[in-house]
Design an enzyme around this catalytic site. Structure first.
Site, PDB file in Angstrom:
ATOM      1  N   ASP A 160     -48.409 -25.205  81.412  1.00 30.52           N
ATOM      2  CA  ASP A 160     -47.615 -26.348  80.973  1.00 30.52           C
ATOM      3  C   ASP A 160     -47.196 -26.180  79.516  1.00 30.52           C
ATOM      4  O   ASP A 160     -48.008 -26.364  78.602  1.00 30.52           O
ATOM      5  CB  ASP A 160     -48.415 -27.635  81.146  1.00 30.52           C
ATOM      6  CG  ASP A 160     -47.585 -28.878  80.838  1.00 30.52           C
ATOM      7  OD1 ASP A 160     -46.355 -28.746  80.692  1.00 30.52           O
ATOM      8  OD2 ASP A 160     -48.158 -29.972  80.746  1.00 30.52           O
ATOM      9  N   ASP A 177     -39.663 -26.596  79.665  1.00 31.70           N
ATOM     10  CA  ASP A 177     -41.019 -27.001  80.011  1.00 31.70           C
ATOM     11  C   ASP A 177     -41.432 -26.425  81.356  1.00 31.70           C
ATOM     12  O   ASP A 177     -40.922 -26.830  82.402  1.00 31.70           O
ATOM     13  CB  ASP A 177     -41.103 -28.536  80.053  1.00 31.70           C
ATOM     14  CG  ASP A 177     -42.485 -29.031  80.453  1.00 31.70           C
ATOM     15  OD1 ASP A 177     -43.454 -28.269  80.289  1.00 31.70           O
ATOM     16  OD2 ASP A 177     -42.582 -30.172  80.920  1.00 31.70           O
TER      17      ASP A 177
END
Length: 529
Positions: A118, A329
């Site tokens: 992440d 992301d």
């Protein structure tokens, strides 16, 4: 007859006069101390700003000077680092929220965890002394061949709890007994009321070095780990059941710990392939053929990986008013764009695609199609244009659903989002080696099959126990929308060179001019002696 010293003196006087007479302009610049109030809005990210003349102030000065000195003596100790079980990442499709995962080892003795990657958050957390966690037995998941693990600080000889007075603890004034009270944490993610909470601990993160040698060496790095006692939302439904590794720019992220300890350059790369495999490297600054674009500041701070998109094109057509800022992301499965850009892009895609518009039950996407045959028609590319005409081409911006005969349908895998900030999700990163160069504050990319990194040919790709990636499921139902931290509005970076850049170019030219005179002086001295 003049002596040699008189001749030398006459030469020096002549060069001084000829070199200095044309210089009529005086340049000045205002200097700021790194911990001055003027620099505070630019550099503060965690609220840890030392007061002048305090012990903490001098400790931080010394630490910064030590790290700079270490870099000047030869830089980072390793060119590349990767998790001790290999650099390979893998995706399990819908069963694990469409995210990429890798095996990591933490603690003494080490315990293995399958963590999600992440880049939209900072903390590394794993299920720990669980009160409310996802199931960890392999029987709950169709893609696992071994049980997942639970961490416990009491069983690791190298663990130690962070006190609530630690600089990475958010308790602040609520910390009453700093020497005894442990530091709690709670992270709330964007989607589906998803969160993780528990206590912060410090422990050993096990890595391998990849300097191109025949035998890789093991590296143990202390990092902060979230002992995740309670999870909620998507983390109980199959997304990151065994934890998550935050790769953001904050002080608590693994890349930050590795860089500040001098182990690597402050950068890392992700590479995702079409076959659901990929690679993760810490310290990687990319290839010589890559393109790049600068990261944008958020309220004067470098708090997340945001870039400015100049325009967005479908095929050869570039609709107007499609500029926006977007966060890159890996922790978001699919891509979200601001409403104005989404509408223009989706309508242009609809014009160019040769298929019948349709709807699919349960699909989160609006623009879906049924092909005229069982094969996928030609899909127009989607191109993100950045500064200096740098382009990021997404060759397959669709999600394809299959049946037994072939292609059942496909959807443009973009969703609209409120506000002016978009999110470039994992589905748009496929086929690229993405370099998050935090040291130079830029995102870089180059085409890659994730197997041809010049420094990684001898590095292990797979974990010892041989967990293999599975094929994507045929259904296009998306159970989770990912869990990126909600991005804030960023200010577009200036596109014109600053006055300081012009002054720098002039000073380089000036000192090159002096260099010629000193070289001539050296030869003159050699004649005398």
């Amino acid at each position: 007859m003049p002596s040699r010293w008189q001749l030398l003196l006459l030469f020096l006087l002549s060069t001084t006069v000829t070199s200095t007479m044309p210089v009529q302009t005086t340049f000045s610049v205002k200097l700021f101390h790194r911990f001055s109030e003027e620099m505070k809005p630019v550099q503060v990210q965690t609220g840890d700003w030392p007061d002048r003349r305090t012990l903490h102030y001098h400790e931080k000065l010394l630490r910064n000077d030590f790290l700079r000195h270490k870099i000047n003596l030869g830089g980072a100790r390793h060119k590349l680092l990767f998790p001790s079980q290999g650099s390979k990442t893998m995706s399990f499709g819908n069963d694990f929220g469409w995210l990429h995962y890798t095996w990591i080892d933490i603690g003494t003795p080490s315990t293995s965890f399958l963590v999600a990657l992440d880049a939209g958050s900072d903390l590394l957390w794993v299920p720990c002394d669980c009160i409310h966690c996802a199931p960890l037995s392999a029987s709950f998941y169709s893609n696992l061949d071994r049980d997942l693990n639970e961490y416990s600080p009491s069983r690791s000889l190298s663990s130690k709890h962070l006190s609530c007075s630690h600089r990475l603890c958010d308790m602040g004034s609520n910390c009453k007994t700093s020497k005894q009270q442990q530091c709690p944490y709670t992270i709330n993610y964007l989607s589906d009321n998803t969160s993780s909470s528990g206590l912060l601990v410090e422990d050993i993160f096990h890595l391998q070095s990849g300097d191109g040698s025949t035998s890789n060496s093991s590296v143990q790095a202390p990092v902060v780990v979230g002992c995740g006692m309670k999870q909620s939302g998507g983390y109980l439904d199959g997304t990151a059941p065994d934890g998550l590794i935050g790769l953001g720019p904050g002080e608590s992220s693994v890349p930050s710990f590795l860089a500040k300890s001098g182990l690597i350059r402050d950068s890392f790369s992700l590479c995702f392939n079409e076959d659901d495999s990929g690679r993760l490297f810490f310290g990687d600054q990319g290839s010589t053929v890559q393109q790049s674009t600068p990261f944008l500041l958020v309220d004067g701070m470098f708090s997340t990986y945001i870039v400015g998109v100049e325009t967005c094109c479908i095929g050869n057509s570039c609709p107007k008013v499609t500029s926006f800022n977007a966060q890159f992301d890996s922790g978001t499965s699919f891509t979200f764009l601001p409403g104005h850009a989404y509408g223009a892009i989706a309508e242009e895609f609809d014009k160019q695609v040769n298929a019948t518009r349709s709807t699919f039950q349960g699909s989160p996407w609006e623009y879906c199609y049924v092909p005229s045959s069982q094969q996928l028609p030609k899909i127009p590319t989607l191109t993100l244009m950045f500064q200096q005409n740098n382009s990021f081409v997404v060759y397959n911006p669709v999600f394809v659903s299959y049946n037994e005969q072939g292609v059942d349908g496909f959807c443009l895998a973009i969703q609209p989002t409120e506000g002016g900030m978009g999110t470039i999700g994992q589905n748009f990163m496929t086929g690229y080696r993405l370099v998050f160069d935090r040291e130079n504050k830029k995102l870089a990319w180059s085409h890659s099959n994730c197997q041809d990194l010049s420094l990684g040919k001898r590095m292990p790709l797979s974990p010892p126990n041989g967990t293999s990636s599975s094929q994507l499921p045929a259904d296009e139902q998306q159970r989770t929308k990912g869990h990126a931290v909600a991005p804030a509005v960023a200010v577009r970076a200036p596109q014109k060179p600053s006055v300081a850049s012009s002054q720098t170019s002039y000073m380089i030219s000036y000192w090159r001019h002096w260099h010629c005179h000193w070289l001539l002086l050296f030869h003159l001295l050699s004649v005398f002696y």
